[in-house]
Design a protein around this motif. Structure first.
Motif, PDB file in Angstrom:
ATOM      1  N   ALA A 180     -65.977  44.687 -56.256  1.00 58.67           N
ATOM      2  CA  ALA A 180     -65.698  43.838 -55.089  1.00 58.67           C
ATOM      3  C   ALA A 180     -64.259  43.328 -55.144  1.00 58.67           C
ATOM      4  O   ALA A 180     -63.538  43.342 -54.134  1.00 58.67           O
ATOM      5  N   ASP A 181     -63.827  42.904 -56.336  1.00 58.47           N
ATOM      6  CA  ASP A 181     -62.437  42.457 -56.498  1.00 58.47           C
ATOM      7  C   ASP A 181     -61.452  43.593 -56.250  1.00 58.47           C
ATOM      8  O   ASP A 181     -60.388  43.396 -55.639  1.00 58.47           O
ATOM      9  N   LEU A 182     -61.799  44.785 -56.718  1.00 57.65           N
ATOM     10  CA  LEU A 182     -60.944  45.953 -56.510  1.00 57.65           C
ATOM     11  C   LEU A 182     -60.775  46.240 -55.019  1.00 57.65           C
ATOM     12  O   LEU A 182     -59.662  46.512 -54.546  1.00 57.65           O
ATOM     13  N   LEU A 183     -61.864  46.174 -54.271  1.00 56.69           N
ATOM     14  CA  LEU A 183     -61.798  46.468 -52.840  1.00 56.69           C
ATOM     15  C   LEU A 183     -61.027  45.386 -52.085  1.00 56.69           C
ATOM     16  O   LEU A 183     -60.286  45.692 -51.143  1.00 56.69           O
ATOM     17  N   LEU A 226     -67.160  40.606 -50.821  1.00 61.62           N
ATOM     18  CA  LEU A 226     -66.181  41.382 -50.054  1.00 61.62           C
ATOM     19  C   LEU A 226     -66.126  40.924 -48.600  1.00 61.62           C
ATOM     20  O   LEU A 226     -65.044  40.672 -48.054  1.00 61.62           O
ATOM     21  N   THR A 227     -67.282  40.829 -47.955  1.00 67.51           N
ATOM     22  CA  THR A 227     -67.289  40.437 -46.546  1.00 67.51           C
ATOM     23  C   THR A 227     -66.887  38.971 -46.371  1.00 67.51           C
ATOM     24  O   THR A 227     -66.292  38.604 -45.357  1.00 67.51           O
ATOM     25  N   GLY A 228     -67.218  38.138 -47.364  1.00 66.25           N
ATOM     26  CA  GLY A 228     -66.814  36.732 -47.302  1.00 66.25           C
ATOM     27  C   GLY A 228     -65.305  36.596 -47.322  1.00 66.25           C
ATOM     28  O   GLY A 228     -64.721  35.795 -46.575  1.00 66.25           O
ATOM     29  N   GLY A 234     -60.429  36.390 -41.024  1.00 68.38           N
ATOM     30  CA  GLY A 234     -60.648  36.737 -39.624  1.00 68.38           C
ATOM     31  C   GLY A 234     -60.906  38.210 -39.393  1.00 68.38           C
ATOM     32  O   GLY A 234     -60.679  38.727 -38.296  1.00 68.38           O
ATOM     33  N   VAL A 235     -61.399  38.900 -40.434  1.00 71.98           N
ATOM     34  CA  VAL A 235     -61.598  40.346 -40.388  1.00 71.98           C
ATOM     35  C   VAL A 235     -63.096  40.675 -40.353  1.00 71.98           C
ATOM     36  O   VAL A 235     -63.879  40.101 -41.107  1.00 71.98           O
ATOM     37  N   HIS A 236     -63.481  41.599 -39.484  1.00 69.77           N
ATOM     38  CA  HIS A 236     -64.868  42.038 -39.374  1.00 69.77           C
ATOM     39  C   HIS A 236     -65.197  43.071 -40.453  1.00 69.77           C
ATOM     40  O   HIS A 236     -64.298  43.678 -41.054  1.00 69.77           O
ATOM     41  N   SER A 237     -66.494  43.311 -40.652  1.00 71.57           N
ATOM     42  CA  SER A 237     -66.932  44.330 -41.613  1.00 71.57           C
ATOM     43  C   SER A 237     -68.123  45.093 -41.060  1.00 71.57           C
ATOM     44  O   SER A 237     -69.079  44.490 -40.565  1.00 71.57           O
ATOM     45  N   ILE A 238     -68.040  46.407 -41.140  1.00 76.84           N
ATOM     46  CA  ILE A 238     -69.131  47.310 -40.773  1.00 76.84           C
ATOM     47  C   ILE A 238     -69.801  47.755 -42.067  1.00 76.84           C
ATOM     48  O   ILE A 238     -69.121  48.147 -43.023  1.00 76.84           O
ATOM     49  N   THR A 255     -75.738  39.623 -46.461  1.00 75.59           N
ATOM     50  CA  THR A 255     -74.572  40.410 -46.904  1.00 75.59           C
ATOM     51  C   THR A 255     -73.288  39.901 -46.278  1.00 75.59           C
ATOM     52  O   THR A 255     -72.201  40.157 -46.794  1.00 75.59           O
ATOM     53  N   GLY A 256     -73.395  39.220 -45.137  1.00 79.13           N
ATOM     54  CA  GLY A 256     -72.208  38.717 -44.458  1.00 79.13           C
ATOM     55  C   GLY A 256     -71.514  39.730 -43.573  1.00 79.13           C
ATOM     56  O   GLY A 256     -70.481  39.421 -42.964  1.00 79.13           O
TER      57      GLY A 256
END
Length: 345
Positions: A180-183, A226-228, A234-238, A255-256
């Motif tokens: 998650a940190d890497l991404l 990651l999604t948090g 202000g970024v969306h996630s699919i 999951t957020g």
């Protein structure tokens, strides 16, 4: 409404002026259709940009996925010191030559900053910027990645990683958190440059591979981290997870993610019942049984059935049940999009 406006409205749970529609990834299909290869694009950001722009106009999805098929480089970039290479195939995405993390001692040797030193990752990042600049006002532009759980399994090898969920659960948790940190580190420069959405495929978190308790313990925390982070910018996630996840629909809001795209094995009526009003969702026309093996009339019938069941009340996106095979006829993809583009809400 512009394509981007339509799908962002769905992320909010609302209704635009038509049914939102997108493929998921579609790197293999686009590369074949454009007449090029993964290897030819890997070090040519302008060619990758030109392909994405050309295929955006031809396919007409609301979302444009840059880097689809190149996700394994996010792991191999950190594996060069371990002797890891990448192999290109005549058909299909590039893959790592070996897995290389077996212990917490191995994990401690990894350097997150190595991901941006990989030339192919640099190509995809630059292509994403150029595609965003060129067509980002019209389409929702994103760059693809594996989810933290799947990326961790890429480092370790899927079979060994599955066993580790029972034998070494603390190691699995540390691997997923590291990924998650890497991404986050991977996406940071793009988000600073205005990227509006990240796209996460987490196939190893499939309902066909891990049970609900395993998903809740091992996969959801990394996704949430990651999604948090994305949401804080202000970024969306699919999010897309393969397989039958009908027994864990309640795990998707935590999951957020802005939206969850379901596999064709999921009962889309049950998904709507569980999620409508809580989070956006997409589904779930079978990529092989319908999009590959049927004619345009069969594709239209399947799309209409999904929309009738799940798509008329907002928050829904018409998508295939997974990434699509590169051999699907263009006429079928055109019909898939036509149904949504012509369906007024």
């Amino acid at each position: 409404m512009k394509p981007k406006e339509v799908i962002l409205k769905a992320f909010e749970g609302g209704k635009g002026d038509r049914i939102p529609v997108t493929l998921f990834g579609a790197g293999m299909w686009s590369i074949k259709d454009y007449g090029t290869t993964f290897e030819a694009l890997a070090h040519d950001p302008q060619k990758m940009t030109d392909m994405c722009v050309a295929e955006a106009a031809r396919i007409r999805s609301d979302v444009i996925y840059v880097g689809s098929g190149f996700n394994n480089f996010h792991a191999s970039a950190l594996g060069k010191a371990f002797g890891v290479g990448m192999k290109y195939r005549e058909m299909g995405a590039p893959d790592m030559t070996t897995h290389f993390i077996n212990s917490e001692e191995d994990l401690a040797k990894l350097d997150i900053t190595d991901v941006h030193k990989e030339p192919v990752v640099q190509t995809v990042l630059e292509a994403t910027r150029r595609v965003q600049k060129k067509i980002g006002d019209t389409y929702l532009v994103t760059m693809t990645c594996w989810g933290p759980f799947t990326l961790a399994a890429r480092f370790c090898g899927e079979e060994q990683f599955m066993k580790a969920t029972f034998k070494k659960p603390a190691f699995v948790e540390k691997m997923v958190d590291f990924c998650a940190d890497l991404l986050i580190h991977l996406y940071e420069p793009l988000v600073k440059d205005g990227l509006e959405c990240i796209s996460i495929a987490d196939p190893t978190a499939s309902g066909d591979l891990i049970n609900k308790k395993q998903m809740e313990r091992f996969a959801v925390p990394g996704l949430k981290k990651l999604t948090g982070w994305a949401k804080s910018k202000g970024v969306h996630s699919i999010l897309h997870i393969c397989g039958n996840t009908s027994d864990r629909l309640d795990l998707f809001p935590p999951t957020g993610a802005s939206t969850i795209f379901f596999d064709q094995k999921v009962d889309i009526a049950k998904a709507k019942e569980a999620l409508h009003g809580k989070m956006s969702f997409g589904g779930n026309v079978a990529p092989v049984h319908v999009l590959l093996n049927q004619d345009a009339a069969g594709v239209e019938k399947a799309c209409r059935e999904v929309i009738e069941v799940a798509g008329k009340d907002g928050g829904f996106i018409l998508v295939p049940g997974c990434d699509i095979p590169p051999t699907i006829p263009y006429e079928n993809l055109r019909k898939f999009h036509d149904v949504a583009l012509e369906w007024k809400l």
